[in-house]
Structure formats: structure tokens, C-alpha cells
Design a protein around this motif. Sequence first.
Motif, PDB file in Angstrom:
ATOM      1  N   SER A 130       0.806  -1.241   0.020  1.00  0.00           N
ATOM      2  CA  SER A 130       0.164   0.002   0.028  1.00  0.00           C
ATOM      3  C   SER A 130       0.739   1.340   0.074  1.00  0.00           C
ATOM      4  O   SER A 130       0.335   2.424  -0.037  1.00  0.00           O
ATOM      5  N   VAL A 131       2.055   1.090   0.159  1.00  0.00           N
ATOM      6  CA  VAL A 131       3.055   2.413   0.284  1.00  0.00           C
ATOM      7  C   VAL A 131       4.350   2.220  -0.709  1.00  0.00           C
ATOM      8  O   VAL A 131       4.807   1.112  -0.803  1.00  0.00           O
ATOM      9  N   LYS A 132       4.487   3.190  -1.547  1.00  0.00           N
ATOM     10  CA  LYS A 132       5.442   2.979  -2.496  1.00  0.00           C
ATOM     11  C   LYS A 132       6.474   4.203  -1.972  1.00  0.00           C
ATOM     12  O   LYS A 132       6.210   5.432  -1.592  1.00  0.00           O
ATOM     13  N   ILE A 133       7.707   3.758  -1.980  1.00  0.00           N
ATOM     14  CA  ILE A 133       8.658   4.729  -1.467  1.00  0.00           C
ATOM     15  C   ILE A 133       9.946   4.441  -2.504  1.00  0.00           C
ATOM     16  O   ILE A 133      10.268   3.512  -2.865  1.00  0.00           O
ATOM     17  N   GLN A 134      10.458   5.947  -2.680  1.00  0.00           N
ATOM     18  CA  GLN A 134      11.677   6.038  -3.519  1.00  0.00           C
ATOM     19  C   GLN A 134      12.583   6.850  -2.748  1.00  0.00           C
ATOM     20  O   GLN A 134      12.391   7.767  -2.001  1.00  0.00           O
ATOM     21  N   VAL A 135      13.889   6.664  -3.081  1.00  0.00           N
ATOM     22  CA  VAL A 135      14.895   7.475  -2.721  1.00  0.00           C
ATOM     23  C   VAL A 135      15.864   7.989  -3.854  1.00  0.00           C
ATOM     24  O   VAL A 135      16.007   7.287  -4.976  1.00  0.00           O
ATOM     25  N   GLU A 136      16.165   9.337  -3.809  1.00  0.00           N
ATOM     26  CA  GLU A 136      16.967   9.875  -4.767  1.00  0.00           C
ATOM     27  C   GLU A 136      18.158  10.855  -3.982  1.00  0.00           C
ATOM     28  O   GLU A 136      17.707  11.672  -3.126  1.00  0.00           O
ATOM     29  N   PRO A 137      19.002  10.427  -4.291  1.00  0.00           N
ATOM     30  CA  PRO A 137      19.730   9.318  -5.225  1.00  0.00           C
ATOM     31  C   PRO A 137      19.666   7.971  -4.370  1.00  0.00           C
ATOM     32  O   PRO A 137      19.540   7.902  -2.987  1.00  0.00           O
ATOM     33  N   THR A 138      19.763   6.818  -5.158  1.00  0.00           N
ATOM     34  CA  THR A 138      19.817   5.727  -4.530  1.00  0.00           C
ATOM     35  C   THR A 138      21.367   5.068  -4.102  1.00  0.00           C
ATOM     36  O   THR A 138      21.476   4.206  -3.207  1.00  0.00           O
ATOM     37  N   VAL A 139      22.350   6.016  -4.514  1.00  0.00           N
ATOM     38  CA  VAL A 139      23.506   5.691  -4.089  1.00  0.00           C
ATOM     39  C   VAL A 139      24.392   6.879  -3.519  1.00  0.00           C
ATOM     40  O   VAL A 139      24.263   7.891  -3.923  1.00  0.00           O
ATOM     41  N   LEU A 140      25.056   6.445  -2.320  1.00  0.00           N
ATOM     42  CA  LEU A 140      25.912   7.794  -1.691  1.00  0.00           C
ATOM     43  C   LEU A 140      27.348   7.419  -1.592  1.00  0.00           C
ATOM     44  O   LEU A 140      27.806   6.466  -0.979  1.00  0.00           O
ATOM     45  N   PRO A 141      28.089   7.972  -2.555  1.00  0.00           N
ATOM     46  CA  PRO A 141      29.558   7.721  -2.607  1.00  0.00           C
ATOM     47  C   PRO A 141      30.538   8.719  -1.816  1.00  0.00           C
ATOM     48  O   PRO A 141      30.279  10.008  -2.042  1.00  0.00           O
ATOM     49  N   PHE A 142      30.962   8.082  -0.863  1.00  0.00           N
ATOM     50  CA  PHE A 142      31.590   9.173   0.126  1.00  0.00           C
ATOM     51  C   PHE A 142      33.293   9.015  -0.069  1.00  0.00           C
ATOM     52  O   PHE A 142      33.783   7.615  -0.594  1.00  0.00           O
ATOM     53  N   THR A 143      33.892   9.978   0.023  1.00  0.00           N
ATOM     54  CA  THR A 143      35.405   9.746  -0.385  1.00  0.00           C
ATOM     55  C   THR A 143      36.348  10.364   0.946  1.00  0.00           C
ATOM     56  O   THR A 143      37.460  10.291   0.697  1.00  0.00           O
ATOM     57  N   SER A 144      35.641  10.828   2.019  1.00  0.00           N
ATOM     58  CA  SER A 144      36.366  11.075   3.159  1.00  0.00           C
ATOM     59  C   SER A 144      35.321  10.865   4.480  1.00  0.00           C
ATOM     60  O   SER A 144      34.196  11.011   4.209  1.00  0.00           O
ATOM     61  N   LEU A 145      36.041  10.929   5.626  1.00  0.00           N
ATOM     62  CA  LEU A 145      35.428  11.116   6.756  1.00  0.00           C
ATOM     63  C   LEU A 145      34.731  12.294   7.078  1.00  0.00           C
ATOM     64  O   LEU A 145      35.258  13.461   6.823  1.00  0.00           O
ATOM     65  N   GLU A 146      33.529  12.613   7.720  1.00  0.00           N
ATOM     66  CA  GLU A 146      32.819  13.748   8.089  1.00  0.00           C
ATOM     67  C   GLU A 146      32.310  14.458   6.625  1.00  0.00           C
ATOM     68  O   GLU A 146      31.579  15.386   7.096  1.00  0.00           O
ATOM     69  N   GLN A 147      32.267  13.631   5.731  1.00  0.00           N
ATOM     70  CA  GLN A 147      31.564  14.305   4.459  1.00  0.00           C
ATOM     71  C   GLN A 147      30.355  13.964   4.741  1.00  0.00           C
ATOM     72  O   GLN A 147      29.660  13.136   5.417  1.00  0.00           O
ATOM     73  N   LYS A 148      29.622  15.144   4.281  1.00  0.00           N
ATOM     74  CA  LYS A 148      28.027  15.083   4.166  1.00  0.00           C
ATOM     75  C   LYS A 148      27.279  14.854   2.889  1.00  0.00           C
ATOM     76  O   LYS A 148      27.765  15.599   1.860  1.00  0.00           O
ATOM     77  N   LEU A 149      26.298  14.225   2.704  1.00  0.00           N
ATOM     78  CA  LEU A 149      25.645  13.747   1.518  1.00  0.00           C
ATOM     79  C   LEU A 149      24.125  13.854   2.012  1.00  0.00           C
ATOM     80  O   LEU A 149      23.802  13.426   3.030  1.00  0.00           O
ATOM     81  N   SER A 150      23.285  14.486   0.891  1.00  0.00           N
ATOM     82  CA  SER A 150      21.843  14.781   1.061  1.00  0.00           C
ATOM     83  C   SER A 150      21.125  13.763   0.022  1.00  0.00           C
ATOM     84  O   SER A 150      21.645  13.384  -1.010  1.00  0.00           O
TER      85      SER A 150
END
Length: 649
Positions: A591-611
Amino acid sequence: MACSTVSESVLYTYKRSFHGFVMKLTKEEKQKVSDMLGVVSVFPNGKKQLHTTRSWDFLGFSEHVNRSNIESDIIIGVLDTGIWPESDSFIDEGFGPPPSKWKGSCQNFENFTCNNKIIGARYYHANGSLGEEDFESPRDSDGHGTHTSSTAAGGLVSMASLMGFGLDSSRRGSISTCCCVQTFDDAIADGVDILSVSLGALSGSLPSDYFDDSIAIGAFHAMKNGILTSASAGNDGPDLATIGNYSPWIVTVGANTIDRTFSTKVQLGNKMVYEGVSINTFDLKNSMYPMIYAGNAPNITGGFNRSLSSQHCRPAGAKDVAYSFPLPATYVGENDGASIFIYLNSTSNATATILKSTEVNDTLAPFVASLSSRGPNPITSDILKPDIAAPGIEILAAWSLNGPLSGVLGDKRREAYNIISGTSMACPHVTGVAAYVKSFHPSWSPAAIKSALMTTASPMDVAASSNAEDAYGAATPLGVATTPDAEFGYGAGHVNPTKAVDPGLIYDAGEIDYVKFLCGQGYNTTNLRQVTGDNTTCSEARNGIVWDLNLPSFALSTSPVISFSQNFSRTVTNVGSPRSTYNAKITAPQSVKIQVEPTVLPFTSLEQKLSFVVKVEGRIGSNTIESASLVWDDGVHQVRSPIVVYSLS
């Protein structure tokens, strides 16, 4: 109010972390003060209700778990009924002097001393609130504060038990403690790291707005000063919308069971035996006693005529919690009770005995206890509460030698350890785990620690409820579970101490984030400045919407049958491996459709933030709770967030 009487009316003033005072006012004076410029809120200084070992092993937190080298510098502040300083749980052998950051003190009382374990204590009471059994000092006359303090930070005590029950090693989640009965203002000034608050509004009271709630206000200032507040959810379950302590800047803790419970059998004169639940320390040696129906018991004490009080006894309650009584007692399910009643009416010489309790393994644990208060959040419906669940049922911990084991003043039994239940017991478990996490990450914010606790929690299975024949023990004597309230009972799940120190990603937030949220909730600049103590303003540019508050959980309240679509914005910080790639994994009902954008979070360093943005859409029926989840997985860390969509109309 005349100026000459003002000083006599003021009971306390708070002027360090936030500004305020406690004073005696009539209803008319209260209204006048409320209307004054600069006054944020005026609310009654009423009593708070107490939300009232092996549990650490059940959490997978063994005595030999990896520990940091600064753990003994972490200070826990406990706001409770006091502490029994002579308990073996608070021996300071092996401890050095208090950490240099400690700014508090141990108030000088003839009957109370501190040591290098209990490094500070304060005592408060409003005029006229001291009971005959209370001490005029931080010494605990009740037992509740000693129990919660030793759970959060008590030392290792081998072979601790309640008269042989729960025989094990009583211990703590964290090493050092400031077990203080104090206000938030003093706790912040004293330099505590984590606050444990097993208190809340009285049962049945209406929910308070965030800034009409003393705990919410105090916890806001604690958060502002880098202190996480762990608070109990309340003991008004299993009904929905009974949650207490629901502000988003605290971690609210529900109570679940552990894999040990207690069975107390009733043996009748006809040789039939029925299994009930209680913690019965009395041994009647199988002696049989005359038996009558309680409604026929005369009660002439306290001015009662005949049996008015006994005829209207309240039901014993759910059988997933064993309580102590001041005399041999047990409570049985409805079917067994009916059988006992039939025997009672079948003979003029009915007899019975109640056997001493025995410990029983509960294979369904953990499940949320029936007493644990449920969500949803009564003030902000799209913020999930509780946040997490922890052991809170039949917990062994230190006790006041002044406190009766059953909580009934006529009970003369006195023991150094006791077994009690409630979200009060769950809260200090999370407090101890939070202190453990902070010892590895001393610079983490309260929100970061809360995120680590939630995203590493073990998912709990609603099916445990459905598998029980009767949710509240009417037919199932032991091992019963509660109604399937899902995340409204356990939040993100069952706290997992060893995983929480390495969450991989964290959802961080600070004062400005909560200020934006409050602005979006309708608070004005004047209110906020009086509470925050700075130049905070609310403007259209700063106002935040609830769905964008950077919490590690997602909740959406919707109308039944009508289609919904809502976006949630979140930001995660990398605290795992410098170079790591996280993939989104969604679990959701049809009954519930969930989408995430983006579907991949590539980190290159510690303390890096991605939304990222989570889009939730669909349509559900009335009185429906749909559970889903988002997991960010890099192959090492599984960063899980609960998603709840519900309609309760």
C-alpha cells in the motif's frame, strides 16, 4: 501581588542555563504573569510520575566488551528520587578523582556522603512536599532512583539477587556517574555528559506543548550545551497516543522484555495447579489456607463499610509483567480465574496455597511490554515516538534499604537489590549505552549519539504479538506479547550497544535545526529568544517543515483512503570508512510506495555530508499502521531508519 510578598513567594530561581523561577501564584496572578512581556510560559510546578544484571547480557553487552580509555571521564546525571550511597553498586574502589570538567558539588548532609563514584548530589523539594518517609537529603527513601542509577552506571556486583531471584552479576552500561537529584539547570552547569530522566507527566494528563513542559525545556538547554537527555516513554500502555517525553531533541525509550520472567503457581485443595505471574518471595511450605472470594471479604479499615473496596478491585493487568506484593500473591489469566472461581463455589471448605515464584525462560523476548506507553507523538504527529526500546521488565538493580520491595509502606522487607518494571528501567539502559558511545566519540552531538543508537537498533518483529494466543495473558500464562503497534511501541527497535559505537553514518542536528523546526510549528521570535537566550528569529527563510528535520526516522500521518505523497529531506555524515559507497535498500508494504533519490551515496572522506530525498506515496485504510524501512548499506554497516505511515481515524 504586593512587592513585600514577592520574595516570600519565590521558591527557586534558575539563571545559569536558562532564566526562570518558581513561585506561589493564584490563578489570577498566573494569568497576569503570563500576559507580561518576555514571559515564555507559566505552568504548574506539579509532581512528575516515576516511570517505573541479566538485561545487559541480553543486549549482547558482556563484561568483556571493548571499552575506550576515557570512559571513566563520562559523567551521567540522574534526575530521580535519590540514591542509596552505601550500595555495593556505588563502591569507588579503583576510581581516581572526578574528571577535571566536573563543576558540581556534593551538598553537605549528615546522612549522605559522596565518593569517587557518586561524585555529586543535590536535593530539592517544594515547600510542603516532603513525606514522612522522605529524607532531607539526596538519600533515596523510595528505591526508584537507586535502581535507575545503578542500571545506568552502577559498578559490577557479583551474585546480586532479590532473595535468590535473578541471581547474576548486577552491573552497568557505563563506568562513571554523577547520580544527582537535580534540575537541568544545575546539571548543565555541573558538567554532566548524559542526562537520565525516568520521569514524566501524571497518567491521564493532557499532553503539554513543548515549551509548557519542564522536561522538554530543560532538555532543549541540555542539547544546546551538548548534553543528550534520555527519557522514559511512560507506563500508560498499551493504548495508542499515551507517550510522554516526546520532544525531538531527546531520546524517548520504550520498555521491552528480556528472556527471563517469573511464574507463581496457585495450588487448590482439589489438587489442581494454575500458573500465574508475580514475584513472590514468600515460601508457605505448601501449607493450605482457607479461601474466599475477595468480594466477600470484610474491610472495616479506613472507614469502609463491609467490602466496598474489595468488591471493586481493579483487574491485575497484563501477564507480561511480574509485580511484587507485600504478601503472597499472584495473578492469573481470565480462563484460569474462572476455573478457580468454579472450585471456590463448589465446596464450603475451599483451600489453596500460593507457591514461591520460579524463574522461567521467555522465548518470545524481546517484545514491547503492555505497560509501555505508545505513540504517535501527541504534539507533532509526523515525528516518530518513542525513538527506541530497551529492557525494562523485571530488571534487577540496586535498591534503597529504606524502600519497601513492593512499594507498599506496610511491606517490611528490605533488600539491597530489587526487581521492578517500567519504562523507568528501560531509560537508564539507553543512558548507559549513550555514555558508552560518547566515550568513543566525545565530540559527537546529542543528535549524533541518538542517531547511532537508532540506526543500529535491532528490528523487532510484530509477529511476536500475533503468535501469542492472548495479548494480555487471559489464556496464555507466560511469554505473551503485546498488540502489534509496531514502531509506536518500539521506535527504531531494540537498542544494540556494541553496534552503536560504529554506525557508519549519522543523522546530525543542532540547535538551529530545532529552532527552524519550532518556527515552522508556529512559535514566534519572542518565544524562541526567551528560551534560546540568543538572537534567534523566525522568518519565512528560516522556517523549517517537520518532514525536513534531520531525524533518523520518518513518520507520516494521513487521512484514510485518500492518496498521499510526501517528500522527506535528509543529510547523513560519514563516520565509518573514508572511502565507502552506500546503496539504498527499501522494504515497504504494497500500500506504500517509497523512492529514494539518489539511491547511491559515494563518500570519499570522513565527516563528508551527503543529502537525499525520500518520497513516500500511496493510500491506506482507516485505523492502519504501515511499517517500512530504509537501509543504507556499504557491505559493512547497515544504517536502518524506520518509516511509518498511519491513519488513526
